[in-house]
Design a protein around this motif. Structure first.
Motif, mmCIF file in Angstrom:
data_model
loop_
_atom_site.group_PDB
_atom_site.id
_atom_site.type_symbol
_atom_site.label_atom_id
_atom_site.label_comp_id
_atom_site.label_asym_id
_atom_site.label_seq_id
_atom_site.Cartn_x
_atom_site.Cartn_y
_atom_site.Cartn_z
ATOM 1 N N VAL A 22 1.387 -5.289 4.712
ATOM 2 C CA VAL A 22 1.794 -4.135 5.507
ATOM 3 C C VAL A 22 0.998 -4.152 6.805
ATOM 4 O O VAL A 22 -0.230 -4.095 6.789
ATOM 5 N N SER A 23 1.700 -4.231 7.922
ATOM 6 C CA SER A 23 1.020 -4.306 9.221
ATOM 7 C C SER A 23 0.779 -2.911 9.794
ATOM 8 O O SER A 23 1.251 -1.917 9.249
ATOM 9 N N ILE A 24 0.068 -2.881 10.870
ATOM 10 C CA ILE A 24 -0.258 -1.687 11.670
ATOM 11 C C ILE A 24 -0.699 -0.486 10.829
ATOM 12 O O ILE A 24 -0.109 0.579 10.870
ATOM 13 N N THR A 25 -1.761 -0.667 10.070
ATOM 14 C CA THR A 25 -2.294 0.411 9.248
ATOM 15 C C THR A 25 -3.762 0.647 9.583
ATOM 16 O O THR A 25 -4.453 -0.238 10.089
ATOM 17 N N TYR A 26 -4.214 1.840 9.278
ATOM 18 C CA TYR A 26 -5.621 2.224 9.374
ATOM 19 C C TYR A 26 -6.033 2.880 8.070
ATOM 20 O O TYR A 26 -5.226 3.575 7.447
ATOM 21 N N PRO A 27 -7.294 2.694 7.666
ATOM 22 C CA PRO A 27 -7.796 3.482 6.543
ATOM 23 C C PRO A 27 -7.990 4.938 6.972
ATOM 24 O O PRO A 27 -8.035 5.195 8.171
ATOM 25 N N PRO A 28 -8.122 5.851 6.050
ATOM 26 C CA PRO A 28 -8.233 5.602 4.624
ATOM 27 C C PRO A 28 -6.876 5.282 3.979
ATOM 28 O O PRO A 28 -5.838 5.743 4.435
ATOM 29 N N VAL A 29 -6.960 4.477 2.915
ATOM 30 C CA VAL A 29 -5.799 4.151 2.095
ATOM 31 C C VAL A 29 -5.967 4.935 0.796
ATOM 32 O O VAL A 29 -7.026 4.891 0.180
ATOM 33 N N GLN A 30 -4.918 5.654 0.420
ATOM 34 C CA GLN A 30 -4.957 6.443 -0.803
ATOM 35 C C GLN A 30 -3.910 5.954 -1.792
ATOM 36 O O GLN A 30 -2.835 5.518 -1.396
ATOM 37 N N MET A 31 -4.248 6.060 -3.076
ATOM 38 C CA MET A 31 -3.285 5.834 -4.142
ATOM 39 C C MET A 31 -2.877 7.215 -4.651
ATOM 40 O O MET A 31 -3.731 8.011 -5.049
ATOM 41 N N LEU A 32 -1.586 7.505 -4.606
ATOM 42 C CA LEU A 32 -1.079 8.805 -5.029
ATOM 43 C C LEU A 32 -0.675 8.784 -6.499
ATOM 44 O O LEU A 32 -0.471 7.718 -7.079
ATOM 45 N N SER A 33 -0.527 9.955 -7.081
ATOM 46 C CA SER A 33 -0.065 10.012 -8.474
ATOM 47 C C SER A 33 1.433 9.729 -8.565
ATOM 48 O O SER A 33 1.928 9.293 -9.601
ATOM 49 N N ALA A 34 2.171 9.953 -7.467
ATOM 50 C CA ALA A 34 3.612 9.681 -7.455
ATOM 51 C C ALA A 34 3.869 8.188 -7.633
ATOM 52 O O ALA A 34 3.134 7.351 -7.106
ATOM 53 N N VAL A 35 4.928 7.876 -8.363
ATOM 54 C CA VAL A 35 5.286 6.492 -8.681
ATOM 55 C C VAL A 35 6.731 6.249 -8.269
ATOM 56 O O VAL A 35 7.594 7.095 -8.484
ATOM 57 N N ALA A 36 6.985 5.091 -7.654
ATOM 58 C CA ALA A 36 8.352 4.678 -7.317
ATOM 59 C C ALA A 36 8.564 3.278 -7.873
ATOM 60 O O ALA A 36 7.771 2.373 -7.604
ATOM 61 N N ASN A 37 9.590 3.105 -8.674
ATOM 62 C CA ASN A 37 9.910 1.804 -9.279
ATOM 63 C C ASN A 37 8.718 1.211 -10.022
ATOM 64 O O ASN A 37 8.479 0.006 -9.995
ATOM 65 N N GLY A 38 7.948 2.079 -10.686
ATOM 66 C CA GLY A 38 6.845 1.629 -11.530
ATOM 67 C C GLY A 38 5.512 1.427 -10.816
ATOM 68 O O GLY A 38 4.525 1.106 -11.466
ATOM 69 N N TRP A 39 5.460 1.596 -9.502
ATOM 70 C CA TRP A 39 4.213 1.393 -8.741
ATOM 71 C C TRP A 39 3.816 2.683 -8.040
ATOM 72 O O TRP A 39 4.679 3.408 -7.526
ATOM 73 N N HIS A 40 2.521 2.932 -7.988
ATOM 74 C CA HIS A 40 2.013 4.120 -7.304
ATOM 75 C C HIS A 40 2.336 4.074 -5.817
ATOM 76 O O HIS A 40 2.271 3.009 -5.192
ATOM 77 N N ASP A 41 2.684 5.228 -5.261
ATOM 78 C CA ASP A 41 2.806 5.352 -3.810
ATOM 79 C C ASP A 41 1.419 5.229 -3.193
ATOM 80 O O ASP A 41 0.415 5.589 -3.823
ATOM 81 N N LEU A 42 1.385 4.733 -1.968
ATOM 82 C CA LEU A 42 0.139 4.608 -1.209
ATOM 83 C C LEU A 42 0.304 5.382 0.092
ATOM 84 O O LEU A 42 1.422 5.538 0.586
ATOM 85 N N THR A 43 -0.789 5.842 0.653
ATOM 86 C CA THR A 43 -0.740 6.375 2.012
ATOM 87 C C THR A 43 -1.671 5.559 2.885
ATOM 88 O O THR A 43 -2.705 5.063 2.428
ATOM 89 N N VAL A 44 -1.261 5.398 4.134
ATOM 90 C CA VAL A 44 -2.078 4.745 5.157
ATOM 91 C C VAL A 44 -1.976 5.608 6.413
ATOM 92 O O VAL A 44 -1.072 6.418 6.549
ATOM 93 N N HIS A 45 -2.892 5.400 7.308
ATOM 94 C CA HIS A 45 -2.826 6.081 8.602
ATOM 95 C C HIS A 45 -2.206 5.126 9.608
ATOM 96 O O HIS A 45 -2.398 3.912 9.525
ATOM 97 N N VAL A 46 -1.451 5.689 10.532
ATOM 98 C CA VAL A 46 -0.852 4.905 11.610
ATOM 99 C C VAL A 46 -1.194 5.573 12.932
ATOM 100 O O VAL A 46 -1.523 6.756 12.983
#
Length: 174
Positions: free
Chosen positions: A102-126
């Motif tokens: 995944v390009s053009i991202t900044y921390p912090p990176v978070q792992m969310l409790s929400a799941v899509a297709n069996g994998w946790h959602d992530l958040t990044v800063h842009v």
């Protein structure tokens, strides 16, 4: 009933209860250390810039009991005005394979409790490079996370576990 020496009883308790716990902890630490070594070796095959630094974290993104890796690469080869690359990697034998880059991202990176297709959602800063600054949620589409995050939406900031806090703790890759 025979008398039990207090020192002998204490030694027996340590041997029966504490030593196995330490052995399990040592085995887990050794496995994590080997995973980190193989992860670093894998990332070295992706980078040409010897000044590349990285932050890596092991976490189970898909709930299968085997940790995946998130690796944030920092350096001229990986960063621009819009941020740096975040790799999502899966263990493949003694090495790793790329699930997403995944390009053009900044921390912090978070792992969310929400799941899509069996994998946790992530958040990044842009932000930067003309992008509107904010937080973006990355969802797994069944094969990968988006290569480029879409601009942030005007919604409440999701909360989750911060797994990569900043790039200030980045270690030399080489």
């Amino acid at each position: 009933m025979p008398k039990v020496n207090l020192k002998t009883a204490a030694a027996l308790i340590c041997f029966v209860f504490i030593v196995p716990t330490c052995a399990v902890t040592a085995a887990a630490q050794t496995k994590a250390s080997l995973d980190e070594q193989s992860l670093r070796a894998f990332l070295q095959t992706k980078a040409d810039d010897k000044d590349t630094r990285y932050v890596a974290v092991l976490c189970d993104l898909n709930g299968n009991g085997t940790p995946e890796a998130l690796a944030y690469l920092v350096g001229n080869e990986w960063c621009g005005s819009g941020g740096c690359n975040l790799f999502v990697l899966r263990k493949a034998g003694d090495s790793w394979s790329v699930v997403s880059s995944v390009s053009i991202t900044y921390p912090p990176v978070q792992m969310l409790s929400a799941v899509a297709n069996g994998w946790h959602d992530l958040t990044v800063h842009v932000g930067g490079g003309g992008a509107r600054p904010g937080v973006v949620t990355l969802r797994f589409n069944g094969k990968a996370y988006r290569k480029r995050p879409l601009g942030p939406k005007a919604s409440k900031k999701p909360s989750g576990e911060v797994i990569i806090g900043s790039w200030e703790d980045a270690k030399p890759l080489f």
